[in-house]
Design an enzyme around this catalytic site. Structure first.
Site, mmCIF file in Angstrom:
data_model
loop_
_atom_site.group_PDB
_atom_site.id
_atom_site.type_symbol
_atom_site.label_atom_id
_atom_site.label_comp_id
_atom_site.label_asym_id
_atom_site.label_seq_id
_atom_site.Cartn_x
_atom_site.Cartn_y
_atom_site.Cartn_z
ATOM 1 N N HIS A 95 1.403 -1.503 -0.128
ATOM 2 C CA HIS A 95 -0.011 0.367 0.141
ATOM 3 C C HIS A 95 1.127 1.225 0.192
ATOM 4 O O HIS A 95 0.765 2.956 0.076
ATOM 5 C CB HIS A 95 -1.105 0.382 0.985
HETATM 6 C C1 UD1 Z 1 -2.137 5.797 5.167
HETATM 7 C C2 UD1 Z 1 -1.180 5.704 5.987
HETATM 8 C C3 UD1 Z 1 -0.068 5.180 5.950
HETATM 9 C C4 UD1 Z 1 -0.371 4.006 6.343
HETATM 10 C C5 UD1 Z 1 -1.971 3.245 6.184
HETATM 11 C C6 UD1 Z 1 -2.356 2.588 7.083
HETATM 12 C C7 UD1 Z 1 -0.731 8.582 5.765
HETATM 13 C C8 UD1 Z 1 -0.143 9.891 4.737
HETATM 14 N N1 UD1 Z 1 -0.976 7.355 5.271
HETATM 15 O O1 UD1 Z 1 -2.614 5.487 3.884
HETATM 16 O O2 UD1 Z 1 0.550 5.572 6.657
HETATM 17 O O3 UD1 Z 1 0.400 3.333 6.905
HETATM 18 O O4 UD1 Z 1 -2.837 4.554 6.416
HETATM 19 O O5 UD1 Z 1 -3.071 2.279 5.851
HETATM 20 O O6 UD1 Z 1 -1.758 8.874 6.589
HETATM 21 N N2 UD1 Z 1 -9.126 4.391 1.387
HETATM 22 C C9 UD1 Z 1 -10.338 3.047 0.949
HETATM 23 N N3 UD1 Z 1 -11.222 3.328 2.099
HETATM 24 C C10 UD1 Z 1 -10.653 3.562 2.771
HETATM 25 C C11 UD1 Z 1 -9.789 4.121 3.816
HETATM 26 C C12 UD1 Z 1 -8.942 4.619 2.376
HETATM 27 O O7 UD1 Z 1 -10.578 3.192 -0.262
HETATM 28 O O8 UD1 Z 1 -11.394 2.696 4.038
HETATM 29 C C13 UD1 Z 1 -8.957 4.235 -0.007
HETATM 30 C C14 UD1 Z 1 -9.167 5.920 -0.872
HETATM 31 O O9 UD1 Z 1 -9.070 5.775 -2.542
HETATM 32 C C15 UD1 Z 1 -7.540 6.299 -0.188
HETATM 33 C C16 UD1 Z 1 -6.630 5.824 -0.628
HETATM 34 O O10 UD1 Z 1 -7.005 4.634 -0.108
HETATM 35 O O11 UD1 Z 1 -7.532 7.245 -1.273
HETATM 36 C C17 UD1 Z 1 -6.120 6.009 0.785
HETATM 37 O O12 UD1 Z 1 -5.775 6.448 2.045
HETATM 38 P P1 UD1 Z 1 -5.427 6.993 2.429
HETATM 39 O O13 UD1 Z 1 -5.883 7.303 4.602
HETATM 40 O O14 UD1 Z 1 -5.326 8.119 2.615
HETATM 41 O O15 UD1 Z 1 -4.302 7.028 3.061
HETATM 42 P P2 UD1 Z 1 -3.778 5.270 2.775
HETATM 43 O O16 UD1 Z 1 -2.798 4.491 1.818
HETATM 44 O O17 UD1 Z 1 -4.531 4.509 3.467
HETATM 45 N N1 UDP Z 2 -4.127 -5.841 8.661
HETATM 46 C C1 UDP Z 2 -4.896 -6.389 8.413
HETATM 47 N N2 UDP Z 2 -5.575 -6.729 7.246
HETATM 48 C C2 UDP Z 2 -5.061 -7.038 6.581
HETATM 49 C C3 UDP Z 2 -3.792 -5.686 6.442
HETATM 50 C C4 UDP Z 2 -3.127 -5.633 7.761
HETATM 51 O O1 UDP Z 2 -5.293 -6.838 9.837
HETATM 52 O O2 UDP Z 2 -5.229 -7.029 5.760
HETATM 53 C C5 UDP Z 2 -3.212 -5.298 10.218
HETATM 54 C C6 UDP Z 2 -1.347 -5.734 10.564
HETATM 55 O O3 UDP Z 2 -1.784 -6.779 11.225
HETATM 56 C C7 UDP Z 2 -1.308 -4.940 11.328
HETATM 57 C C8 UDP Z 2 -2.151 -3.091 11.088
HETATM 58 O O4 UDP Z 2 -3.080 -3.621 10.244
HETATM 59 O O5 UDP Z 2 -1.612 -5.086 12.432
HETATM 60 C C9 UDP Z 2 -0.479 -2.825 9.453
HETATM 61 O O6 UDP Z 2 -1.374 -1.315 9.055
HETATM 62 P P1 UDP Z 2 -1.380 -1.391 7.518
HETATM 63 O O7 UDP Z 2 0.343 -2.111 6.975
HETATM 64 O O8 UDP Z 2 -1.819 -0.516 6.319
HETATM 65 O O9 UDP Z 2 -0.197 0.023 7.996
HETATM 66 P P2 UDP Z 2 1.458 0.287 8.468
HETATM 67 O O10 UDP Z 2 1.756 0.072 10.076
HETATM 68 O O11 UDP Z 2 1.978 0.446 7.551
HETATM 69 O O12 UDP Z 2 1.371 1.761 8.710
#
Ligand code: UD1
Ligand code: UDP
Length: 388
Positions: free
Chosen positions: A216
């Site tokens: 991601h």
């Molecule tokens: C965010 C965090 C990242 C973290 C990740 C965990 C920031 C800058 N980034 O990234 O550090 O590792 O969360 O998962 O805060 N979207 C959905 N449904 C949701 C949420 C997101 O469809 O419930 C999609 C949308 O298209 C959105 C994209 O994911 O534009 C990105 O979501 P966003 O919260 O901006 O950043 P993440 O990539 O999730």
């Molecule tokens: N995780 C989850 N389901 C998934 C992928 C990740 O429950 O399909 C959990 C994972 O075990 C960990 C957390 O989500 O506890 C990590 O989140 P993510 O990778 O989105 O964010 P990051 O740690 O990179 O910020």
């Protein structure tokens, strides 16, 4: 008379929920001592709504036993500026309304950055859980969030010794810094008895030996050419072992365009709930990821982890764990080696204080701070807490 102190937790994204659950529990248990010596406080969760799909949010509240938020700001997705602007205005209103004595923020997401800025401007004290991690790569939005958050937080709670060193190098007052261990690992330990790799494997129709991949990071999924390289490498690994990919919504379209689609040895599924995901990882022969949290969880589960990133803010998962950094070019050979050799931890030692007791430690630091006690700085804390 002064009211019972109020602590608010600002949570927005999937990893925040996992880190906060042990802290919420630790704070609740502070007030529960039967002999009346406990420290009473009130607490509540503000959900910013940065993540909002049921599989990115609700399922974590259920799996982790988190209480219902007192507010959900529903900020949703957007560019960094738009999302952060919505977070700032929403958080300013709700924090002004509740006037907490302390706000606790987690990790490095945009919700964390916005909360620390709002609180700093409103003069509301803050604690940062997972302070001091650094990738030294400012092309990552998270690195910017980490640096700003740590510059403004009043209490800095570190998960690993390198984080303490980074804060010292940045001139942070050591009296603010506490080495508490890793609450994400508390959640993992609490989940262990409920994990059922066999059941999730059967549900997904996987053979006994399989790999899991999660992707991601913007660096891997936002740009078409980068996505193509990563997907080609993952497809090559799938010739060695069946791979299941619980896919974060961010990369859904771009990665599918790059060829990450179900077929042959590759299965693409929706994100999994916390307990299902950890069950899947626990039973896996190999994990390929760019997640921060997954690097830590595989270290503790003893599953080989290949992280498709040029750097990591969690080097302890390499020195004290099963993690290895790879590029798309080196991933296939590294996967073949990991599948042949299994997990190897270079030092043979797990990260210090990743022992399932970080939540209670953080709760004690917060209670002492609210009482106005003089707290020992990080170095002394290490000595004091390592035996408990
Ligand atoms: C965010 C965090 C990242 C973290 C990740 C965990 C920031 C800058 N980034 O990234 O550090 O590792 O969360 O998962 O805060 N979207 C959905 N449904 C949701 C949420 C997101 O469809 O419930 C999609 C949308 O298209 C959105 C994209 O994911 O534009 C990105 O979501 P966003 O919260 O901006 O950043 P993440 O990539 O999730
Ligand atoms: N995780 C989850 N389901 C998934 C992928 C990740 O429950 O399909 C959990 C994972 O075990 C960990 C957390 O989500 O506890 C990590 O989140 P993510 O990778 O989105 O964010 P990051 O740690 O990179 O910020």
């Amino acid at each position: 008379m002064r009211e019972t102190p109020l602590v608010l937790h600002v949570l927005g994204a999937r990893p925040n929920f996992v880190k906060a659950a042990p802290v919420v529990r630790g704070l609740a248990e502070l007030g529960a001592s039967a002999d009346g010596t406990g420290f009473a406080l009130r607490q509540g969760i503000i959900h910013t709504g940065q993540h909002y799909d049921a599989l990115m949010s609700d399922v974590f509240f259920a799996d982790l036993g988190l209480p219902e938020p007192i507010a959900n700001l529903g900020v949703g997705s957007g560019t960094h500026a738009r999302q952060t602007a919505a977070l700032l205005t929403g958080l300013e209103d709700v924090i002004t309304e509740h006037r907490p004595d302390l706000v606790v923020v987690y990790g490095d997401v945009n919700s964390t950055l916005a909360a620390i800025l709002v609180c700093a401007k409103l003069g509301v004290p803050t604690a940062h859980v997972e302070a001091g991690l650094r990738s030294f790569d400012r092309t990552m939005p998270e690195e910017i969030n980490r640096v700003v958050t740590d510059a403004l937080a009043d209490i800095l709670l570190c998960t690993s010794p390198d984080a303490i060193a980074h804060l010292a190098n940045e001139g942070v007052d050591p009296r603010k810094v506490h080495f508490v261990g890793n609450p994400m690992i508390d959640s993992l330990f609490a989940a262990l008895p409920s994990l059922d790799p066999e059941r999730i494997r059967a549900r997904l129709g996987l053979p006994e030996r399989y790999a899991v991949a999660t992707l991601h990071r913007p660096g891997n999924v936002d740009d078409a050419a980068a996505a193509r390289e990563v997907v080609d490498a993952v497809r090559e690994v799938s010739e060695l072992v069946p791979i299941v990919v619980p896919l974060h919504p961010r990369g859904r379209t771009r990665l599918a365009e790059a060829g990450l689609v179900t077929g042959g040895n590759l299965t693409i599924i929706d994100p999994l709930g916390y307990l299902d995901f950890l069950s899947l990882v626990k039973g896996a022969a190999l994990v390929v990821t760019d997640s921060g949290g997954v690097q830590e969880e595989t270290t503790m589960l003893g599953v080989p982890c290949l992280t498709v990133r040029p750097n990591t803010e969690r080097p302890i998962t390499i020195t004290h764990g099963t993690n290895l950094l790879v590029t798309p070019a080196t991933l296939p050979a590294a996967a073949a080696k990991a599948l042949a050799d299994g997990a190897a931890t270079p030092t043979g030692e797990l990260p210090p204080l990743w022992d399932g007791k970080a939540g209670p430690r953080i709760a004690r630091v917060i209670a002492a701070w609210l009482r106005g006690d003089n707290l020992a700085p990080a170095a002394a804390q290490t000595v004091r807490t390592s035996g408990d």
